[in-house]
Design a protein around this motif. Structure first.
Motif, PDB file in Angstrom:
ATOM      1  N   UNK A   1       0.804  -1.221   0.000  1.00  0.00           N
ATOM      2  CA  UNK A   1       0.000   0.000   0.000  1.00  0.00           C
ATOM      3  C   UNK A   1       0.839   1.275   0.000  1.00  0.00           C
ATOM      4  N   UNK A   2       1.958   1.282   0.692  1.00  0.00           N
ATOM      5  CA  UNK A   2       2.797   2.484   0.680  1.00  0.00           C
ATOM      6  C   UNK A   2       3.272   2.789  -0.744  1.00  0.00           C
ATOM      7  N   UNK A   3       3.656   1.752  -1.479  1.00  0.00           N
ATOM      8  CA  UNK A   3       4.078   1.948  -2.867  1.00  0.00           C
ATOM      9  C   UNK A   3       2.922   2.470  -3.718  1.00  0.00           C
ATOM     10  N   UNK A   4       1.723   1.951  -3.459  1.00  0.00           N
ATOM     11  CA  UNK A   4       0.547   2.413  -4.204  1.00  0.00           C
ATOM     12  C   UNK A   4       0.268   3.887  -3.922  1.00  0.00           C
ATOM     13  N   UNK A   5       0.361   4.278  -2.660  1.00  0.00           N
ATOM     14  CA  UNK A   5       0.139   5.682  -2.291  1.00  0.00           C
ATOM     15  C   UNK A   5       1.196   6.563  -2.937  1.00  0.00           C
ATOM     16  N   UNK A   6       2.444   6.144  -2.894  1.00  0.00           N
ATOM     17  CA  UNK A   6       3.511   6.956  -3.483  1.00  0.00           C
ATOM     18  C   UNK A   6       3.329   7.119  -4.988  1.00  0.00           C
ATOM     19  N   UNK A   7       2.909   6.075  -5.675  1.00  0.00           N
ATOM     20  CA  UNK A   7       2.631   6.188  -7.110  1.00  0.00           C
ATOM     21  C   UNK A   7       1.452   7.115  -7.356  1.00  0.00           C
TER      22      UNK A   7
ATOM     23  N   UNK B   1       6.652  14.389  -0.295  1.00  0.00           N
ATOM     24  CA  UNK B   1       5.777  13.630   0.595  1.00  0.00           C
ATOM     25  C   UNK B   1       5.811  12.169   0.167  1.00  0.00           C
ATOM     26  N   UNK B   2       6.046  11.282   1.143  1.00  0.00           N
ATOM     27  CA  UNK B   2       6.141   9.850   0.866  1.00  0.00           C
ATOM     28  C   UNK B   2       5.405   9.078   1.944  1.00  0.00           C
ATOM     29  N   UNK B   3       4.736   8.036   1.543  1.00  0.00           N
ATOM     30  CA  UNK B   3       4.140   7.107   2.495  1.00  0.00           C
ATOM     31  C   UNK B   3       5.222   6.150   2.966  1.00  0.00           C
ATOM     32  N   UNK B   4       5.350   6.002   4.273  1.00  0.00           N
ATOM     33  CA  UNK B   4       6.316   5.070   4.850  1.00  0.00           C
ATOM     34  C   UNK B   4       5.666   3.741   5.206  1.00  0.00           C
TER      35      UNK B   4
ATOM     36  N   UNK C   1      -4.303   2.426   9.424  1.00  0.00           N
ATOM     37  CA  UNK C   1      -3.105   3.172   9.851  1.00  0.00           C
ATOM     38  C   UNK C   1      -2.296   3.645   8.645  1.00  0.00           C
ATOM     39  N   UNK C   2      -1.747   4.852   8.771  1.00  0.00           N
ATOM     40  CA  UNK C   2      -0.794   5.332   7.760  1.00  0.00           C
ATOM     41  C   UNK C   2       0.208   6.275   8.418  1.00  0.00           C
ATOM     42  N   UNK C   3       1.418   6.247   7.866  1.00  0.00           N
ATOM     43  CA  UNK C   3       2.493   7.140   8.302  1.00  0.00           C
ATOM     44  C   UNK C   3       3.175   7.672   7.053  1.00  0.00           C
TER      45      UNK C   3
ATOM     46  N   UNK D   1      13.291  16.975   8.905  1.00  0.00           N
ATOM     47  CA  UNK D   1      12.267  16.166   8.247  1.00  0.00           C
ATOM     48  C   UNK D   1      11.184  15.873   9.279  1.00  0.00           C
ATOM     49  N   UNK D   2       9.969  15.646   8.802  1.00  0.00           N
ATOM     50  CA  UNK D   2       8.873  15.312   9.714  1.00  0.00           C
ATOM     51  C   UNK D   2       8.154  14.070   9.224  1.00  0.00           C
ATOM     52  N   UNK D   3       7.407  13.464  10.135  1.00  0.00           N
ATOM     53  CA  UNK D   3       6.524  12.356   9.782  1.00  0.00           C
ATOM     54  C   UNK D   3       5.145  12.671  10.361  1.00  0.00           C
ATOM     55  N   UNK D   4       4.132  12.153   9.717  1.00  0.00           N
ATOM     56  CA  UNK D   4       2.761  12.322  10.188  1.00  0.00           C
ATOM     57  C   UNK D   4       2.132  10.950  10.282  1.00  0.00           C
TER      58      UNK D   4
END
Length: 156
Positions: A11-17, A31-34, A40-42, A101-104
């Motif tokens: 899913x992180x790869x899907x979000x980044x694409x 902005x990148x999904x980790x 849940x998402x970060x 850098x920050x994370x959410x």
């Protein structure tokens, strides 16, 4: 619901694409999904290239890294062939200047996921709230958001 085994989509790869093609400005910010999984998402964004006139992260970048969680979580949590999310409102409280850098991150409980799904099935849409924290490299909360999102069934 999303799968939880090793065959589950990345899913992180899907979000980044998706960010690259559907929200190009967020992609340009870095902005990148980790991590993205059911409920849940970060996400993260670098300070480099995202500073303002006095050397801290620009407010709009802090907003963006938190707001995209409202699209990432539904991707991994709900059937995307049946539902899509939209943002209705997002409020941000800036707590400290971000110099790194920050994370959410944000999450939905299993009970809330069940409620949203049942309501969307019954009414064609369901509102839900995500509370996100934006945290710098030292673990300091630099911003907090409260987002009102809506899950809609396609065709409603």
């Amino acid at each position: 619901m999303a799968e939880t085994n090793s065959d589950a989509p990345a899913y992180a790869d899907m979000v980044n694409s998706a960010l690259e093609f559907t929200i190009p400005i967020a992609h340009k910010m870095g902005v990148r999904a980790l991590e993205v999984r059911s409920g849940y998402a970060r996400t993260t964004v670098p300070i480099e290239g995202n500073g303002n006139h006095f050397g801290v992260m620009y407010a709009g970048v802090l907003f963006t890294v938190a707001e995209v969680l409202g699209g990432a979580i539904p991707l991994a949590t709900f059937d995307v062939a049946k539902y899509y999310p939209l943002v209705k409102d997002l409020r941000i409280a800036f707590r400290k200047p971000a110099k790194t850098d920050v994370r959410a991150e944000a999450s939905l409980s299993a009970e809330e996921i069940a409620r949203i799904t049942a309501e969307a099935d019954a009414k064609g849409k369901a509102d839900f709230t995500l509370h996100a924290s934006v945290i710098d490299a030292d673990g300091v909360v630099v911003a907090e958001t409260t987002g009102l999102y809506q899950l809609r069934t396609h065709g409603s």
